[in-house]
Motif scaffolding. Structure first.
Motif, PDB file in Angstrom:
ATOM      1  N   ALA A   1     -19.153 -10.257 -24.658  1.00  0.00           N
ATOM      2  CA  ALA A   1     -18.728  -8.853 -24.689  1.00  0.00           C
ATOM      3  C   ALA A   1     -17.589  -8.675 -23.703  1.00  0.00           C
TER       4      ALA A   1
ATOM      5  N   PHE B   1     -24.078  -5.330 -17.889  1.00  0.00           N
ATOM      6  CA  PHE B   1     -24.965  -6.289 -18.554  1.00  0.00           C
ATOM      7  C   PHE B   1     -25.953  -5.599 -19.503  1.00  0.00           C
TER       8      PHE B   1
ATOM      9  N   ILE C   1     -17.405   2.017 -15.968  1.00  0.00           N
ATOM     10  CA  ILE C   1     -16.931   0.616 -15.959  1.00  0.00           C
ATOM     11  C   ILE C   1     -15.656   0.495 -16.806  1.00  0.00           C
TER      12      ILE C   1
ATOM     13  N   LYS D   1     -13.902   0.198 -22.864  1.00  0.00           N
ATOM     14  CA  LYS D   1     -12.445   0.370 -22.764  1.00  0.00           C
ATOM     15  C   LYS D   1     -11.807   0.352 -24.158  1.00  0.00           C
TER      16      LYS D   1
ATOM     17  N   GLU E   1     -18.800 -13.005 -16.225  1.00  0.00           N
ATOM     18  CA  GLU E   1     -17.817 -14.078 -16.154  1.00  0.00           C
ATOM     19  C   GLU E   1     -16.400 -13.542 -16.062  1.00  0.00           C
TER      20      GLU E   1
HETATM   21  N1  SAM Z   1     -21.774  -3.217 -10.754  1.00  0.00           N
HETATM   22  C1  SAM Z   1     -21.214  -3.649 -12.011  1.00  0.00           C
HETATM   23  C2  SAM Z   1     -22.196  -3.320 -13.142  1.00  0.00           C
HETATM   24  O1  SAM Z   1     -23.054  -2.456 -12.952  1.00  0.00           O
HETATM   25  O2  SAM Z   1     -22.084  -3.901 -14.236  1.00  0.00           O
HETATM   26  C3  SAM Z   1     -20.822  -5.106 -11.990  1.00  0.00           C
HETATM   27  C4  SAM Z   1     -19.765  -5.439 -10.983  1.00  0.00           C
HETATM   28  S1  SAM Z   1     -19.287  -7.107 -10.970  1.00  0.00           S
HETATM   29  C5  SAM Z   1     -18.377  -7.209  -9.479  1.00  0.00           C
HETATM   30  C6  SAM Z   1     -17.947  -7.156 -12.111  1.00  0.00           C
HETATM   31  C7  SAM Z   1     -18.295  -7.950 -13.374  1.00  0.00           C
HETATM   32  O3  SAM Z   1     -19.057  -7.117 -14.254  1.00  0.00           O
HETATM   33  C8  SAM Z   1     -17.072  -8.352 -14.172  1.00  0.00           C
HETATM   34  O4  SAM Z   1     -16.522  -9.574 -13.714  1.00  0.00           O
HETATM   35  C9  SAM Z   1     -17.642  -8.497 -15.575  1.00  0.00           C
HETATM   36  O5  SAM Z   1     -18.296  -9.733 -15.739  1.00  0.00           O
HETATM   37  C10 SAM Z   1     -18.676  -7.359 -15.588  1.00  0.00           C
HETATM   38  N2  SAM Z   1     -18.051  -6.140 -16.090  1.00  0.00           N
HETATM   39  C11 SAM Z   1     -17.737  -5.034 -15.398  1.00  0.00           C
HETATM   40  N3  SAM Z   1     -17.153  -4.115 -16.193  1.00  0.00           N
HETATM   41  C12 SAM Z   1     -17.095  -4.672 -17.432  1.00  0.00           C
HETATM   42  C13 SAM Z   1     -16.611  -4.241 -18.688  1.00  0.00           C
HETATM   43  N4  SAM Z   1     -16.035  -3.054 -18.824  1.00  0.00           N
HETATM   44  N5  SAM Z   1     -16.725  -5.071 -19.748  1.00  0.00           N
HETATM   45  C14 SAM Z   1     -17.290  -6.287 -19.611  1.00  0.00           C
HETATM   46  N6  SAM Z   1     -17.775  -6.750 -18.454  1.00  0.00           N
HETATM   47  C15 SAM Z   1     -17.678  -5.960 -17.381  1.00  0.00           C
END
Ligand code: SAM
Length: 279
Positions: free
Chosen positions: A185, A116, A12, A190, A161
């Motif tokens: 968070a 999450f 991520i 990153k 969000e």
């Molecule tokens: N499949 C992903 C997962 O397992 O968490 C989630 C995908 S969803 C389309 C994308 C959302 O996940 C973002 O808008 C954000 O809310 C959250 N997200 C994904 N990567 C993130 C990160 N590195 N830091 C914080 N939130 C993140």
């Protein structure tokens, strides 16, 4: 013999966050179904993997799931990945799982990053019971209604969000759920990863004043006695205020009297009325 469908978690944000087993699966399957072939190709080329890619995203999910299920039934092995994290979590994935099960294929998840889960465990809030609510609606009225539905659930609440909505969402959360403890968070795994903790109103104010950047997860304390009252009774409370007004009291006096009857602090009663008005 039907084949196997693998749901493979991908990073991520930090490319190193993929397991050895995940890489082995991506290398050995017949096909990788992914949200965005260009995005996944970057990950694969980093790890020198050249497996065939096909697109599998929200616009072709039904047709592609059907097609991939036929291949699974004929014995193919297929990996599903999303752009980030665990497929199926706010990302395409669950339809192909349903079709794979119908086709008699094995379904195996290869663990890894999921935003999450990371946000929950670093929030400092209780993790014995979690309610993951995905993305809240983008419009404030719908968002407040959704929040009211989950307000009294005895679990830590978690939402994804977008940065441009985070301040507004936190504000709505404070109005509907009460000013609970929370954590926002940002940019998990990153370079600029950061978790801010505090009351919902403080976090809302902070992100109103400081432009939010990056991806967010909001984690909110479960309803306590005080907040349970706030969230479970708003309709009855407002009805009572209206009734007292009909009986001749002015709004202020009606609110005070109803607050006393419901055992609410004046600030809570006021917030409850406000949040009902803004719905
Ligand atoms: N499949 C992903 C997962 O397992 O968490 C989630 C995908 S969803 C389309 C994308 C959302 O996940 C973002 O808008 C954000 O809310 C959250 N997200 C994904 N990567 C993130 C990160 N590195 N830091 C914080 N939130 C993140």
């Amino acid at each position: 013999m039907p084949g196997t469908l693998y749901l493979v978690a991908t990073p991520i944000g930090n490319l190193a966050d993929i397991t050895i087993r995940g890489l082995d699966v991506l290398r050995s399957v017949d096909i990788i179904a992914c949200e965005d072939t260009r995005h996944t190709r970057k990950l694969l080329s980093h790890y020198e993997i050249s497996t065939k890619l096909v697109s599998y995203h929200e616009h072709n999910e039904d047709a592609r799931a059907e097609e991939l299920a036929k291949k699974l039934a004929a014995g193919a092995s297929i990996a599903v990945v999303s752009d980030a994290g665990m497929p199926g979590i706010c990302d395409p994935g669950f339809k192909i799982v349903g079709r794979a099960v119908e086709a008699g294929a094995n379904v195996i998840a290869i663990p890894g990053a999921c935003a999450f889960v990371l946000a929950a465990v670093t929030s400092g809030l209780a993790t014995d019971a979690l309610l993951f609510g995905g993305f809240l609606p983008s419009k404030s009225g719908e968002r407040r209604r959704r929040l009211a539905e989950v307000a009294d659930i005895p679990a830590t609440l978690i939402f994804y969000e977008a940065p441009h909505r985070v301040a507004g969402s936190l504000k709505d959360c404070a109005a509907v759920l009460g000013d609970r403890n929370a954590a926002a968070a940002r940019e998990l795994t990153k370079l600029h990863e950061e978790t801010r903790r505090g009351r919902l109103s403080d976090l809302a104010k902070y992100y109103e004043e400081n432009v939010a950047k990056g991806e967010f997860v909001v984690v909110i304390e479960r309803a306590s006695g005080e907040h349970l009252h706030l969230s479970s009774e708003p309709d009855k409370f407002v009805e009572r205020v209206v009734e007292l007004e009909r009986e001749g009291l002015d709004r202020r006096a009606a609110m005070r009297k109803a607050a006393k009857e419901f055992g609410l602090a004046r600030a809570e009663a006021y917030r409850m009325l406000q949040s009902q008005k803004e719905r």
